[in-house]
Design an enzyme around this catalytic site. Sequence first.
Site, mmCIF file in Angstrom:
data_model
loop_
_atom_site.group_PDB
_atom_site.id
_atom_site.type_symbol
_atom_site.label_atom_id
_atom_site.label_comp_id
_atom_site.label_asym_id
_atom_site.label_seq_id
_atom_site.Cartn_x
_atom_site.Cartn_y
_atom_site.Cartn_z
ATOM 1 N N LYS A 170 32.722 34.355 63.255
ATOM 2 C CA LYS A 170 31.741 33.787 62.336
ATOM 3 C C LYS A 170 30.610 34.808 62.167
ATOM 4 O O LYS A 170 29.759 34.970 63.036
ATOM 5 C CB LYS A 170 31.137 32.477 62.842
ATOM 6 C CG LYS A 170 30.244 31.801 61.765
ATOM 7 C CD LYS A 170 29.109 30.990 62.335
ATOM 8 C CE LYS A 170 27.856 31.797 62.555
ATOM 9 N NZ LYS A 170 27.191 32.292 61.325
ATOM 10 N N GLY A 201 30.075 30.670 57.677
ATOM 11 C CA GLY A 201 29.339 29.434 57.873
ATOM 12 C C GLY A 201 28.013 29.639 58.556
ATOM 13 O O GLY A 201 27.643 30.768 58.909
ATOM 14 N N ASP A 202 27.286 28.556 58.764
ATOM 15 C CA ASP A 202 25.994 28.644 59.434
ATOM 16 C C ASP A 202 26.146 28.347 60.923
ATOM 17 O O ASP A 202 27.184 27.886 61.398
ATOM 18 C CB ASP A 202 24.965 27.717 58.784
ATOM 19 C CG ASP A 202 25.385 26.251 58.790
ATOM 20 O OD1 ASP A 202 26.138 25.834 59.691
ATOM 21 O OD2 ASP A 202 24.954 25.513 57.881
ATOM 22 N N GLY A 203 25.082 28.637 61.660
ATOM 23 C CA GLY A 203 25.135 28.469 63.104
ATOM 24 C C GLY A 203 25.233 27.025 63.544
ATOM 25 O O GLY A 203 25.939 26.707 64.507
ATOM 26 N N VAL A 206 29.389 25.908 62.022
ATOM 27 C CA VAL A 206 30.505 26.712 62.515
ATOM 28 C C VAL A 206 30.190 27.314 63.884
ATOM 29 O O VAL A 206 31.036 27.313 64.783
ATOM 30 C CB VAL A 206 30.868 27.810 61.493
ATOM 31 C CG1 VAL A 206 31.945 28.735 62.055
ATOM 32 C CG2 VAL A 206 31.349 27.181 60.193
ATOM 33 N N GLY A 207 28.960 27.800 64.070
ATOM 34 C CA GLY A 207 28.603 28.407 65.342
ATOM 35 C C GLY A 207 28.686 27.430 66.501
ATOM 36 O O GLY A 207 29.293 27.719 67.543
ATOM 37 N N GLU A 245 24.308 38.987 73.843
ATOM 38 C CA GLU A 245 23.378 40.106 73.652
ATOM 39 C C GLU A 245 22.266 39.562 72.787
ATOM 40 O O GLU A 245 22.465 39.249 71.614
ATOM 41 C CB GLU A 245 24.088 41.295 73.010
ATOM 42 C CG GLU A 245 23.259 42.566 73.033
ATOM 43 C CD GLU A 245 22.490 42.769 71.750
ATOM 44 O OE1 GLU A 245 21.241 42.600 71.785
ATOM 45 O OE2 GLU A 245 23.105 43.075 70.723
ATOM 46 N N CYS A 279 17.463 45.306 67.924
ATOM 47 C CA CYS A 279 17.074 44.606 69.157
ATOM 48 C C CYS A 279 16.577 45.552 70.232
ATOM 49 O O CYS A 279 15.821 45.152 71.116
ATOM 50 C CB CYS A 279 18.230 43.753 69.660
ATOM 51 S SG CYS A 279 19.783 44.648 69.782
ATOM 52 N N GLU A 379 9.320 39.075 70.156
ATOM 53 C CA GLU A 379 10.128 40.002 69.359
ATOM 54 C C GLU A 379 9.799 39.788 67.886
ATOM 55 O O GLU A 379 10.041 38.712 67.328
ATOM 56 C CB GLU A 379 11.621 39.778 69.614
ATOM 57 C CG GLU A 379 12.494 40.798 68.907
ATOM 58 C CD GLU A 379 13.967 40.617 69.212
ATOM 59 O OE1 GLU A 379 14.671 41.624 69.350
ATOM 60 O OE2 GLU A 379 14.413 39.456 69.302
#
Length: 475
Positions: A170, A201-203, A206-207, A245, A279, A379
């Site tokens: 995904k 898809g979105d988190g 699908v996530g 990560e 990152c 961050e």
Amino acid sequence: MIHAYRFYIDGEWVEPCVPKTLEVIDPSTEQPAGTIALGSAADVERAVTAARRAFAFFSRTSKAERIDLLKRIVAILKRRNDELGDIISREMGAPLAMARAEQAGIGATHFEQTIKALETFAFDYMQGSTRILREPIGTIGMITPWNWPINQIACKVAPALATGCTMVLKPSEIAPFNAVIFAEIMDEAGVPKGVFNLVQGDGLTVGVELAGHPDVDMVSFTGSTRAGIAVAQAAAPTVKRVHQELGGKSPNIILRSADFSAAVTAGVRRCFGNSGQTCTAPTRMLVPVERMEQASSIAASEAAVLVVGPPSDPRTDLGPVASSAQFDKIQTLIERGIAEGAELIAGGLGRPPHLDAGYYVRPTVFARVTNQMTIAREEIFGPVLSIIGYQSEDEAIAIANDTPYGLAAYIQGDPEEARALAGRLRAGSVRLNSAAWDSAAPFGGYKQSGNGREYGKFGLHEFTEVKGIVGFLND
């Protein structure tokens, strides 16, 4: 306009189970770049079922067969490199030359490094009378980000294929089109049916479905720490392996022994690369307090010469950030830095004055930052640098480690001194004196920057289970 209305499942391009679409925005214009279909739980079920079925035979393939497959993928990745770069530039805003050379080019590099690691990787060896086996962990759910999309797809897919795993990918819905080309490459290379599957898809749909699915043996996630916590929570009831990560707030310690002008200039450039959307970006520059004025002057001058503009312009150093949400977050944090008393010496709020549309951020530098300020803690994921003073090397190490993150760290100065300090930093990787990126070095973080490691042989370890057959040589 680009339209991607089908998913790649079980070796075929198929229609989604539930018709639903999402507009993908070009961050340089704020106008639609295309449309994708959004997947549902039913699409995830179909893809996981295909991957689970394929694992029965793909896990039994030989190392030689898998090396041949990876080599075919490398050849096609290189042939389609510029096409991948063009798509990435358009969907997430990287300058075109950088998108082709680095964003797209890094994909083949990861596959080549995986081949090199696989050639000498021991899946089967004796430890006394016990036989030790490293076996593919199973079906992997992969959730990848928008900032370095092909990098993160490649450094998950390559070791998964190398070890005999199957997978469902995904990609980010913010930059999804490069994954479509990647799926085409997998198909052309002859990846067996069901081994590689793509569901857009979105988190939240699908996530979460992938992370919690009982037939997914491992979820490999790259993204924010906040999202990583949600993935881990979704995965917990099935006690699957969770490889993450996550975020970073990397320190860059410039020692008194450093070539100061070169070190500060390189630190600014590295922080602002990819418009700060990396990152591992060294966003906290630590300098001796007596050299704060010098560091501030060099950093402000360097920020001023960076060209912010359209990704298609060859003069552009920094393109837009990837989305309106990202732009708004960065503006809020710049405003917070000003309010908390940091000294703004370059950039600031709003777009550069010559740009009236697009998610462009002014390269921003704050001096005399303390490590308790929000801009030093959170961050930002944009071109914003915080310069922090230190009295002694011991204080520099303490400031560097005073963060919930631990993904990367940097030290500039005398090589012997830098090597001695590197072991004291709580980070998954430490880069000395602007050393070149190493695709075989372990990549991953301490603390809230995640768990597990990627790249080279370290990635192969992550995608395997260890079995001991005790008494294998005993009568």
